[in-house]
Design a protein around this motif. Structure first.
Motif, PDB file in Angstrom:
ATOM      1  N   LEU A  12       0.825  -1.211   0.000  1.00  4.72           N
ATOM      2  CA  LEU A  12       0.000   0.000   0.000  1.00  4.72           C
ATOM      3  C   LEU A  12       0.855   1.256   0.000  1.00  4.72           C
ATOM      4  N   ARG A  13       1.915   1.240   0.779  1.00  9.35           N
ATOM      5  CA  ARG A  13       2.819   2.415   0.813  1.00  9.35           C
ATOM      6  C   ARG A  13       3.512   2.588  -0.534  1.00  9.35           C
ATOM      7  N   GLY A  14       3.897   1.476  -1.156  1.00 12.53           N
ATOM      8  CA  GLY A  14       4.517   1.551  -2.475  1.00 12.53           C
ATOM      9  C   GLY A  14       3.559   2.083  -3.529  1.00 12.53           C
ATOM     10  N   MET A  15       2.280   1.706  -3.445  1.00 14.86           N
ATOM     11  CA  MET A  15       1.280   2.214  -4.385  1.00 14.86           C
ATOM     12  C   MET A  15       1.017   3.695  -4.151  1.00 14.86           C
ATOM     13  N   ALA A  16       0.991   4.095  -2.882  1.00 14.94           N
ATOM     14  CA  ALA A  16       0.717   5.506  -2.569  1.00 14.94           C
ATOM     15  C   ALA A  16       1.857   6.407  -3.032  1.00 14.94           C
ATOM     16  N   ASP A  17       3.079   5.922  -2.913  1.00 12.50           N
ATOM     17  CA  ASP A  17       4.249   6.721  -3.302  1.00 12.50           C
ATOM     18  C   ASP A  17       4.689   6.442  -4.734  1.00 12.50           C
ATOM     19  N   ALA A  18       4.001   5.548  -5.432  1.00 14.66           N
ATOM     20  CA  ALA A  18       4.353   5.147  -6.798  1.00 14.66           C
ATOM     21  C   ALA A  18       5.800   4.670  -6.865  1.00 14.66           C
ATOM     22  N   GLU A  19       6.190   3.843  -5.891  1.00 11.68           N
ATOM     23  CA  GLU A  19       7.541   3.280  -5.844  1.00 11.68           C
ATOM     24  C   GLU A  19       7.463   1.768  -6.030  1.00 11.68           C
ATOM     25  N   ALA A  20       7.458   1.358  -7.273  1.00 14.43           N
ATOM     26  CA  ALA A  20       7.369  -0.066  -7.572  1.00 14.43           C
ATOM     27  C   ALA A  20       8.678  -0.784  -7.248  1.00 14.43           C
ATOM     28  N   ALA A  21       9.796  -0.076  -7.302  1.00 21.55           N
ATOM     29  CA  ALA A  21      11.095  -0.710  -7.062  1.00 21.55           C
ATOM     30  C   ALA A  21      11.204  -1.209  -5.622  1.00 21.55           C
ATOM     31  N   GLY A  22      10.745  -0.426  -4.671  1.00 21.75           N
ATOM     32  CA  GLY A  22      10.798  -0.836  -3.267  1.00 21.75           C
ATOM     33  C   GLY A  22       9.934  -2.060  -3.000  1.00 21.75           C
ATOM     34  N   VAL A  23       8.777  -2.095  -3.628  1.00 25.40           N
ATOM     35  CA  VAL A  23       7.891  -3.246  -3.470  1.00 25.40           C
ATOM     36  C   VAL A  23       8.509  -4.474  -4.135  1.00 25.40           C
ATOM     37  N   ALA A  24       9.141  -4.295  -5.280  1.00 27.42           N
ATOM     38  CA  ALA A  24       9.773  -5.415  -5.978  1.00 27.42           C
ATOM     39  C   ALA A  24      10.933  -5.989  -5.167  1.00 27.42           C
ATOM     40  N   VAL A  25      11.718  -5.130  -4.550  1.00 20.84           N
ATOM     41  CA  VAL A  25      12.830  -5.600  -3.702  1.00 20.84           C
ATOM     42  C   VAL A  25      12.274  -6.347  -2.496  1.00 20.84           C
ATOM     43  N   SER A  26      11.229  -5.818  -1.899  1.00 16.57           N
ATOM     44  CA  SER A  26      10.605  -6.494  -0.749  1.00 16.57           C
ATOM     45  C   SER A  26      10.029  -7.846  -1.169  1.00 16.57           C
ATOM     46  N   ALA A  27       9.368  -7.902  -2.303  1.00 16.03           N
ATOM     47  CA  ALA A  27       8.789  -9.163  -2.777  1.00 16.03           C
ATOM     48  C   ALA A  27       9.877 -10.194  -3.048  1.00 16.03           C
ATOM     49  N   THR A  28      11.010  -9.746  -3.566  1.00 17.26           N
ATOM     50  CA  THR A  28      12.141 -10.664  -3.772  1.00 17.26           C
ATOM     51  C   THR A  28      12.635 -11.196  -2.436  1.00 17.26           C
TER      52      THR A  28
END
Length: 177
Positions: free
Chosen positions: A27-43
């Motif tokens: 949700l924080r990644g979507m709100a800030d439009a930071e897909a890279a942070g979410v991708a690193v976390s998902a990895t």
């Protein structure tokens, strides 16, 4: 509360906490439009899942649990039955870590992503311990209950008489030739 119930609850609450923290990161990644942070976390979550599965693949009891089971005192009377109090008493560090990591999502969502991964490792590593303890209880004809202790005292168990499970022995039949 039985020890098996505590183990099951621990795994479920760790899984739930991990999921909630992961949701906050997304949700924080979507709100800030930071897909890279979410991708690193998902990895990291995929790596954490692999680690947890590898650590928890054994069917045997962990050495820490074996020590607690061996140190259990015998009793004939059940300890106080307060499951919510017992869960809060034993799992308060999980509650603190979840709340602190959730609040960190407001400033540093990466911290929340790392915490979600570690909780995922913990849940997957301990997922088979309940069935291992159940096998010991059935073999020995006992049931382990959690004894009331202080917040920072080590876990103590009480060993109560239970029902022993008798398994018929398989006898080899000699074949007549």
């Amino acid at each position: 509360m039985t020890f098996r119930q505590l183990l099951r609850s621990t795994v479920l609450l760790c899984t739930g906490s991990s999921s909630a923290l992961a949701l906050l990161v997304v949700l924080r990644g979507m709100a800030d439009a930071e897909a890279a942070g979410v991708a690193v976390s998902a990895t990291w979550w995929l790596i954490a899942s692999a680690i947890g599965i590898a650590v928890g693949r054994r069917d045997a009891v962990n050495p820490q649990i074996a020590r607690v089971l061996a140190d259990a005192r015998a009793a004939n009377q059940l300890p106080e039955h307060h499951p919510v109090r017992t869960l809060l008493n034993r799992l308060w560090p999980l509650l603190v870590a979840t709340v602190a990591s959730g609040l960190a999502a407001l400033v540093l969502p990466q911290v929340t992503g790392v915490a979600a991964g570690f909780l995922l490792i913990w849940a997957l590593a301990w997922r088979r311990q309940e069935s291992a303890v159940q096998a010991i209880e059935e073999r020995d004809g006992v049931e382990f209950h959690v004894e009331r202790t202080g917040l920072v005292e080590p876990l103590k168990l009480v060993r109560m008489p239970g029902l022993r499970r008798d398994r018929p022995e398989h006898k080899r039949q000699a074949s007549s030739v």
